[in-house]
Every structure is written in C-alpha cells, then in structure tokens.
Design a protein around this motif. Structure first.
Motif, PDB file in Angstrom:
ATOM      1  N   PHE A 102       0.831  -1.205   0.000  1.00  0.00           N
ATOM      2  CA  PHE A 102       0.000   0.000   0.000  1.00  0.00           C
ATOM      3  C   PHE A 102       0.875   1.268   0.000  1.00  0.00           C
ATOM      4  CE2 PHE A 102      -2.155   3.328   2.403  1.00  0.00           C
ATOM      5  CZ  PHE A 102      -3.283   3.497   1.604  1.00  0.00           C
ATOM      6  N   ARG A 103       1.943   1.208   0.805  1.00  0.00           N
ATOM      7  CA  ARG A 103       2.847   2.367   0.906  1.00  0.00           C
ATOM      8  C   ARG A 103       3.478   2.646  -0.472  1.00  0.00           C
ATOM      9  NH1 ARG A 103       7.974   3.878   2.136  1.00  0.00           N
ATOM     10  NH2 ARG A 103       8.763   1.793   1.796  1.00  0.00           N
ATOM     11  N   LYS A 104       3.928   1.533  -1.130  1.00  0.00           N
ATOM     12  CA  LYS A 104       4.558   1.690  -2.459  1.00  0.00           C
ATOM     13  C   LYS A 104       3.570   2.279  -3.461  1.00  0.00           C
ATOM     14  CE  LYS A 104       8.181  -1.785  -2.428  1.00  0.00           C
ATOM     15  NZ  LYS A 104       8.529  -3.167  -2.837  1.00  0.00           N
ATOM     16  N   THR A 105       2.345   1.706  -3.451  1.00  0.00           N
ATOM     17  CA  THR A 105       1.311   2.181  -4.382  1.00  0.00           C
ATOM     18  C   THR A 105       1.015   3.664  -4.141  1.00  0.00           C
ATOM     19  OG1 THR A 105       0.343  -0.005  -4.219  1.00  0.00           O
ATOM     20  CG2 THR A 105      -0.985   1.647  -5.306  1.00  0.00           C
ATOM     21  N   ALA A 106       0.876   3.992  -2.820  1.00  0.00           N
ATOM     22  CA  ALA A 106       0.581   5.393  -2.471  1.00  0.00           C
ATOM     23  C   ALA A 106       1.697   6.319  -2.936  1.00  0.00           C
ATOM     24  CB  ALA A 106       0.376   5.526  -0.967  1.00  0.00           C
ATOM     25  N   LEU A 107       2.938   5.878  -2.756  1.00  0.00           N
ATOM     26  CA  LEU A 107       4.090   6.692  -3.188  1.00  0.00           C
ATOM     27  C   LEU A 107       4.107   6.889  -4.709  1.00  0.00           C
ATOM     28  CD1 LEU A 107       7.086   5.509  -0.984  1.00  0.00           C
ATOM     29  CD2 LEU A 107       6.223   7.819  -1.225  1.00  0.00           C
ATOM     30  N   GLU A 108       3.792   5.777  -5.415  1.00  0.00           N
ATOM     31  CA  GLU A 108       3.762   5.867  -6.894  1.00  0.00           C
ATOM     32  C   GLU A 108       2.684   6.853  -7.347  1.00  0.00           C
ATOM     33  OE1 GLU A 108       5.252   1.311  -7.749  1.00  0.00           O
ATOM     34  OE2 GLU A 108       3.233   1.911  -8.383  1.00  0.00           O
ATOM     35  N   GLU A 109       1.498   6.715  -6.683  1.00  0.00           N
ATOM     36  CA  GLU A 109       0.393   7.622  -7.035  1.00  0.00           C
ATOM     37  C   GLU A 109       0.775   9.073  -6.762  1.00  0.00           C
ATOM     38  OE1 GLU A 109      -2.637   7.110  -8.434  1.00  0.00           O
ATOM     39  OE2 GLU A 109      -1.969   5.046  -8.808  1.00  0.00           O
ATOM     40  N   GLU A 140       3.732  10.325  -6.683  1.00  0.00           N
ATOM     41  CA  GLU A 140       4.733  10.764  -7.667  1.00  0.00           C
ATOM     42  C   GLU A 140       4.062  11.153  -8.982  1.00  0.00           C
ATOM     43  OE1 GLU A 140       8.019  11.343  -7.803  1.00  0.00           O
ATOM     44  OE2 GLU A 140       8.041  11.096  -5.615  1.00  0.00           O
ATOM     45  N   LYS A 141       3.099  10.290  -9.388  1.00  0.00           N
ATOM     46  CA  LYS A 141       2.363  10.578 -10.633  1.00  0.00           C
ATOM     47  C   LYS A 141       1.625  11.908 -10.512  1.00  0.00           C
ATOM     48  CE  LYS A 141       1.475   5.902 -12.272  1.00  0.00           C
ATOM     49  NZ  LYS A 141       0.459   4.845 -12.273  1.00  0.00           N
ATOM     50  N   GLU A 142       0.948  12.095  -9.367  1.00  0.00           N
ATOM     51  CA  GLU A 142       0.184  13.325  -9.134  1.00  0.00           C
ATOM     52  C   GLU A 142       1.100  14.542  -9.147  1.00  0.00           C
ATOM     53  OE1 GLU A 142      -2.901  13.415  -9.213  1.00  0.00           O
ATOM     54  OE2 GLU A 142      -3.422  15.396  -8.417  1.00  0.00           O
ATOM     55  N   LYS A 143       2.272  14.349  -8.511  1.00  0.00           N
ATOM     56  CA  LYS A 143       3.250  15.442  -8.454  1.00  0.00           C
ATOM     57  C   LYS A 143       3.687  15.821  -9.880  1.00  0.00           C
ATOM     58  CE  LYS A 143       7.996  16.029  -6.914  1.00  0.00           C
ATOM     59  NZ  LYS A 143       9.121  15.274  -6.352  1.00  0.00           N
ATOM     60  N   ALA A 185       3.537  19.393 -14.469  1.00  0.00           N
ATOM     61  CA  ALA A 185       3.341  19.607 -15.911  1.00  0.00           C
ATOM     62  C   ALA A 185       2.293  20.684 -16.148  1.00  0.00           C
ATOM     63  CB  ALA A 185       2.907  18.291 -16.569  1.00  0.00           C
ATOM     64  N   GLU A 186       1.196  20.590 -15.375  1.00  0.00           N
ATOM     65  CA  GLU A 186       0.135  21.608 -15.508  1.00  0.00           C
ATOM     66  C   GLU A 186       0.662  22.991 -15.139  1.00  0.00           C
ATOM     67  OE1 GLU A 186      -3.339  20.643 -13.303  1.00  0.00           O
ATOM     68  OE2 GLU A 186      -3.952  19.063 -14.683  1.00  0.00           O
ATOM     69  N   ALA A 187       1.451  23.011 -14.047  1.00  0.00           N
ATOM     70  CA  ALA A 187       1.996  24.302 -13.596  1.00  0.00           C
ATOM     71  C   ALA A 187       2.913  24.891 -14.666  1.00  0.00           C
ATOM     72  CB  ALA A 187       2.760  24.113 -12.296  1.00  0.00           C
ATOM     73  N   ARG A 188       3.703  23.995 -15.334  1.00  0.00           N
ATOM     74  CA  ARG A 188       4.598  24.483 -16.394  1.00  0.00           C
ATOM     75  C   ARG A 188       3.794  25.083 -17.552  1.00  0.00           C
ATOM     76  NH1 ARG A 188       7.444  19.614 -15.722  1.00  0.00           N
ATOM     77  NH2 ARG A 188       9.056  19.984 -14.175  1.00  0.00           N
ATOM     78  N   VAL A 189       2.723  24.342 -17.944  1.00  0.00           N
ATOM     79  CA  VAL A 189       1.875  24.837 -19.040  1.00  0.00           C
ATOM     80  C   VAL A 189       1.268  26.187 -18.663  1.00  0.00           C
ATOM     81  CG1 VAL A 189      -0.274  24.403 -20.304  1.00  0.00           C
ATOM     82  CG2 VAL A 189       1.343  22.548 -19.942  1.00  0.00           C
ATOM     83  N   MET A 190       0.761  26.243 -17.412  1.00  0.00           N
ATOM     84  CA  MET A 190       0.147  27.491 -16.921  1.00  0.00           C
ATOM     85  C   MET A 190       1.171  28.625 -16.919  1.00  0.00           C
ATOM     86  SD  MET A 190      -2.820  28.474 -15.638  1.00  0.00           S
ATOM     87  CE  MET A 190      -3.668  27.226 -14.677  1.00  0.00           C
TER      88      MET A 190
END
Lengths: 180, 164
Positions: free
Chosen positions: B76-83, B85-88, B93-98
C-alpha cells in the motif's frame, strides 16, 4: 444612403417626365420655388411633415401652396406623392438630386471651392476652367472662405475632392509622423 | 422407649408403598427428563466443540492475515508513493503549461503596452510638431503665399496631377 436612394427615385421620375415634355428646367425652377417657400416658413414645413395632422388637411394645405406658386401638375403630383407617403422631409434632397440631373443633362457640374483668403473672380474662373477641362463638363463653383485652411484652396465637386491647402499638408505631415 | 418390631415393619411397608407409588407415577417422566437433559447437554457439547473449532479457524485466519499485514502495508505504501509521484508530475506539468501561458500573455500584454506607449509618444510628437509648425506657418504665411499656392493648384489641375 437609403434617404438618397429614395430621393433619387423621385427626382429621376420627375426628370424623365421633364425630359420627355422638354420642361425639365421649368420643373427645377418650380421645385426651387416650392423649396424656398417651405424652407423659409418653418411652421409650414412642420405642418406638412406632422403625421398627427389629418392627411386631408395637409393635402388641402399643399394644394393651396401649389396653386399660389403656380406649380405645374407634374411637380405638384410628385410633391403630393411625397406627402402621401410622409416623405415631405425628403423634398430638399429630391430638389438637390433633381438639380444634379439637370446639371448632368446640360453638361454642367456644381461644386464648392474652400479658400483660406478671399478668392479673386479671375482665380475662381481659372479653377472652374481647369476643372472643366479635366471633367469635360462646365464647372460652377461656389466659394466658401475658411481661415482654418491657413492657405491654398480645396475643391469639392460631386464625389471628387482636390485639396491644395496648408491644412491638408499639415495633415499629411501628421500621418507621416504617425506611420514612422 | 423402643419401638416394637410391628411398628418397624409397618414403617418399612409404608416406605415400600410410597416407593411403589413414586415408581408408578414419577419414573417415566423422570426418565424422560433425564433423557432430554442428556440430549441437551450432548447438543451443547457438540455446539461448543463446533464453536471452538470455528474460533480456532478464525484464530488461524487472523494469525495468517496478521502475518500478511506487514506485506500489505508495504504494498500500500509503495502504491501510495507511486500515485503521489504521478500526481506530483501531473501538477508540475500543468503548472509548467500554466506558467508558459502566463509568460506568453504577459509578453503579449507587454508588447501591446509598448505599442500603445509608442503610439502615444508618436501622437504626442506629431501633435507638438504640428502645433509648432502651424504656429510658425501662420506667422510667416502671407496672402501672396496663398495666391502662389492657388496658381500652383491651378497648374496642377491643368497638368491632371491632383492632390488626394
């Protein structure tokens, strides 16, 4: 533009009749006489234009004016039509258009020369002659003095405008500075 | 005073009769009661054994799940970390576009401001130049100059070289 188109239609209709019966000059004089009467009597003009007043009364009033001025039936009918359609306000424009048609028929064109200083008659005649050569028509200019032009003259004939004034040169200077 | 043998015998007879009556009327219900009681106790024993077995199974199951819990927590910890990271990465990416868009709009606004300012400066220069030029011309201009301009105008008309 619509006003001009409508007025031109009436003027052309009257002129075509005048051209056929050879009385087009007479009709112009009658139109001018009628216009002068209406324009110099504001109350008369307002009464003719007032839609609130019964049409029959306005018709009677116009008949009286036409009779007093001795206007021919052709011109009277044209003005009557303007009245019936509540277009008496178009009368000055119709007169203007008709006058242009007469001028055109007689190879003449009218215009205005705007001048910064009084224009001697000889200079005016030379301008009319030079313009006449250019337009291949007899040019008749009225003179308007305008000190704001600073110097030189500006001629407006029909849609043609020829500007030889200092004011225009200053305008050109302004345009050039703004473009740079 | 001691009882006589007859009295003792009568007591025995009396007791025997009472036992016979009791046997006649209470033996069967008592037997049934005992039988039922035995069956009930037996059922309860069976139920207890079943419940005990279930409890043992549950205990085994919970022991097994407890043993797996650490592994699950780690997964669960690994999955949460991966998620996370993806969210980050997505937010970045959105912030860069903005940021690019804001930079672009700022540049456009700046260019427009510059153009407006330049136009304003140009208009001011033109206005001051014209005011000065007009003042000088009016001071120096004479009617003779006007007459000369009229002559030139007529010459140009004759030469079919009209101004605008």
């Amino acid at each position: 533009m619509i006003r001009h188109a409508i007025a031109k239609r009436y003027a052309k209709a009257l002129f075509s009749v005048g051209e056929k019966d050879g009385n087009y000059r007479k009709y112009l004089e009658e139109l001018n006489a009628l216009l002068e009467t209406v324009e110099t009597q504001p109350r008369l003009k307002t009464t003719l234009m007032l839609p609130l007043l019964e049409m029959a009364k306005r018709r009677d009033l116009l008949s009286d004016i036409v009779r007093v001025l001795g206007i021919s039936p052709v011109v009277a009918n044209t003005v009557q039509m303007l009245l019936e359609k509540n277009r008496v306000a178009y009368l000055p424009l119709v007169g203007e258009m008709y006058s242009e048609l007469v001028d055109d028929k007689e190879g003449r064109v009218k215009g205005t020369v705007h001048t910064a200083y009084p224009l001697p008659q000889a200079a005016k005649a030379r301008i009319e002659e030079a313009l006449g050569e250019r337009l291949q028509k007899k040019v008749e200019l009225s003179v308007t003095e305008d000190r704001n032009l600073i110097g030189g003259v500006r001629v407006v004939v029909g849609g043609l405008r020829i500007d030889g004034t200092v004011r225009r040169q200053l305008e050109i200077l302004n345009e050039r500075i703004m473009k740079e | 005073m001691s009882e006589g043998p007859v009295s003792v015998l009568l007591k025995f007879v009396n007791f025997g009769v009472m036992v016979a009556i009791l046997y006649k009327f209470a033996a069967k219900p008592f037997k049934d009661f005992l039988r039922n009681r035995q069956a009930s106790v037996k059922d309860k024993l069976n139920e207890s054994e079943r419940l005990l077995a279930e409890a043992r199974n549950l205990k085994t199951s919970y022991e097994r799940r407890l043993a797996q819990l650490d592994q699950e927590i780690e997964t669960f910890r690994k999955t949460a970390l991966e998620e996370a990271e993806k969210e980050k990465a997505r937010i970045l990416a959105e912030a860069r576009v903005m940021a690019d868009r804001i930079r672009e709009q700022a540049q456009l606004a700046y260019d427009q401001e510059m153009r407006d300012a330049m136009a304003g400066v140009r208009a001011e220069i033109a206005s001051r130049t014209l005011v000065a030029a007009e003042k000088n011309i009016k001071e120096l201009f004479k009617e003779e100059d006007h007459s000369r301009m009229v002559d030139e105008f007529i010459e140009k008309l004759r030469g079919h070289r009209g101004h605008n």
